[in-house]
Design a protein around this motif. Structure first.
Motif, mmCIF file in Angstrom:
data_model
loop_
_atom_site.group_PDB
_atom_site.id
_atom_site.type_symbol
_atom_site.label_atom_id
_atom_site.label_comp_id
_atom_site.label_asym_id
_atom_site.label_seq_id
_atom_site.Cartn_x
_atom_site.Cartn_y
_atom_site.Cartn_z
ATOM 1 N N ASP A 156 -5.169 10.298 -2.389
ATOM 2 C CA ASP A 156 -6.018 9.138 -2.100
ATOM 3 C C ASP A 156 -6.902 8.790 -3.299
ATOM 4 O O ASP A 156 -7.059 7.617 -3.649
ATOM 5 C CB ASP A 156 -6.890 9.393 -0.869
ATOM 6 C CG ASP A 156 -6.089 9.481 0.419
ATOM 7 O OD1 ASP A 156 -4.915 9.052 0.436
ATOM 8 O OD2 ASP A 156 -6.645 9.995 1.415
ATOM 9 N N GLY A 157 -7.474 9.806 -3.938
ATOM 10 C CA GLY A 157 -8.311 9.586 -5.116
ATOM 11 C C GLY A 157 -7.522 8.982 -6.263
ATOM 12 O O GLY A 157 -8.002 8.068 -6.955
ATOM 13 N N SER A 162 -6.894 -6.527 1.167
ATOM 14 C CA SER A 162 -7.999 -6.351 2.104
ATOM 15 C C SER A 162 -8.286 -7.617 2.896
ATOM 16 O O SER A 162 -8.795 -7.552 3.997
ATOM 17 C CB SER A 162 -9.272 -5.936 1.348
ATOM 18 O OG SER A 162 -9.042 -4.725 0.680
ATOM 19 N N ARG A 164 0.840 -1.217 0.000
ATOM 20 C CA ARG A 164 0.000 0.000 0.000
ATOM 21 C C ARG A 164 0.872 1.263 0.000
ATOM 22 O O ARG A 164 0.586 2.224 -0.708
ATOM 23 C CB ARG A 164 -0.917 0.000 1.218
ATOM 24 C CG ARG A 164 -2.091 -0.923 1.120
ATOM 25 C CD ARG A 164 -3.031 -0.751 2.319
ATOM 26 N NE ARG A 164 -4.034 -1.767 2.320
ATOM 27 C CZ ARG A 164 -3.992 -2.884 3.045
ATOM 28 N NH1 ARG A 164 -2.988 -3.111 3.869
ATOM 29 N NH2 ARG A 164 -4.962 -3.762 2.975
ATOM 30 N N ARG A 211 1.117 4.074 -3.018
ATOM 31 C CA ARG A 211 0.881 5.499 -2.728
ATOM 32 C C ARG A 211 2.089 6.327 -3.162
ATOM 33 O O ARG A 211 1.935 7.387 -3.771
ATOM 34 C CB ARG A 211 0.588 5.683 -1.247
ATOM 35 C CG ARG A 211 0.242 7.110 -0.865
ATOM 36 C CD ARG A 211 -0.179 7.183 0.602
ATOM 37 N NE ARG A 211 -0.444 8.542 1.009
ATOM 38 C CZ ARG A 211 -1.576 9.197 0.803
ATOM 39 N NH1 ARG A 211 -2.568 8.597 0.176
ATOM 40 N NH2 ARG A 211 -1.733 10.438 1.201
ATOM 41 N N LEU A 269 -6.870 5.315 -5.628
ATOM 42 C CA LEU A 269 -8.052 4.492 -5.915
ATOM 43 C C LEU A 269 -8.237 4.270 -7.415
ATOM 44 O O LEU A 269 -8.715 3.213 -7.834
ATOM 45 C CB LEU A 269 -9.307 5.129 -5.323
ATOM 46 C CG LEU A 269 -9.412 5.099 -3.799
ATOM 47 C CD1 LEU A 269 -10.630 5.888 -3.328
ATOM 48 C CD2 LEU A 269 -9.481 3.664 -3.302
ATOM 49 N N LYS A 270 -7.877 5.255 -8.229
ATOM 50 C CA LYS A 270 -8.051 5.167 -9.677
ATOM 51 C C LYS A 270 -6.878 4.484 -10.382
ATOM 52 O O LYS A 270 -6.978 4.151 -11.552
ATOM 53 C CB LYS A 270 -8.216 6.568 -10.267
ATOM 54 C CG LYS A 270 -9.490 7.248 -9.859
ATOM 55 C CD LYS A 270 -9.543 8.657 -10.419
ATOM 56 C CE LYS A 270 -10.728 9.413 -9.875
ATOM 57 N NZ LYS A 270 -10.710 10.815 -10.295
#
Length: 185
Positions: free
Chosen positions: A156-157, A182, A76, A80, A160-161
């Motif tokens: 963050d957006g 997850s 993760r 990022r 996600l994309k």
């Protein structure tokens, strides 16, 4: 001419195949993420847990779970970081090598000099280069926030994309991203 291009294409393909170890892959929007940094960060986190007496590894279910949690967390973080770098590039946000070196030197000074700094890095399980890479992403994230680009919410957006391909850690063996991360708590 066509024969030369075929030979070059074959050489490039063979080089690319040889650069992967065990089929491990982590890409974000088509950009490869450093697998050596992944392994270094996982190793550093495992080392921290082991120093505190926690079981890590494949011998026990709790040890496997802790290792999977560490791997998921590192994946993760690296996703990022890759998105941060891509956003910075797209917005023209730059950090020169000289500026980064100044920041590393400032960290070294804050630790009380080169000997203490190197000892702290060693204790954390990081090399100077790995520390500089992590620091670079943190500085870029800060710069993105300062230029009014939406800061953390925009990052963050974009995360996600992002189109992510990951075939290591808990995502090895065909487990689909992001569900593979997850599933690990």
């Amino acid at each position: 001419m066509l024969q030369k291009l075929s030979v070059i294409a074959l050489a490039v393909a063979l080089t690319a195949c040889g650069s992967r170890t065990g089929g491990d892959q982590l890409t974000v929007n088509g950009q490869a993420v450093s697998l050596s940094l992944y392994h270094a960060l996982v190793g550093a986190e495992v080392q921290k847990v082991e120093r505190s007496g926690g079981p890590i590894g494949s011998k026990t279910p709790p040890g496997r779970q802790k290792k999977a949690n560490i791997e998921s967390s590192v994946i993760r973080e690296l996703i990022r970081d890759a998105v941060i770098e891509q956003l910075a590039d797209a917005r023209g946000t730059r950090l020169t090598a000289a500026e980064l070196q100044q920041r590393v030197a400032a960290a070294e000074k804050a630790f009380g000099g080169p000997v203490r700094f190197e000892a702290a890095l060693q204790q954390a399980g990081l090399s100077r280069v790995e520390f500089a890479a992590i620091l670079r992403f943190r500085i870029l994230a800060s710069q993105l926030s300062e230029v009014g680009t939406g800061g953390s919410a925009a990052i963050d957006g974009a995360v996600l994309k992002a189109h992510v391909v990951v075939t290591l850690g808990p995502c090895a063996g065909g487990a689909a991203y992001p569900a593979c991360l997850s599933a690990v708590s």
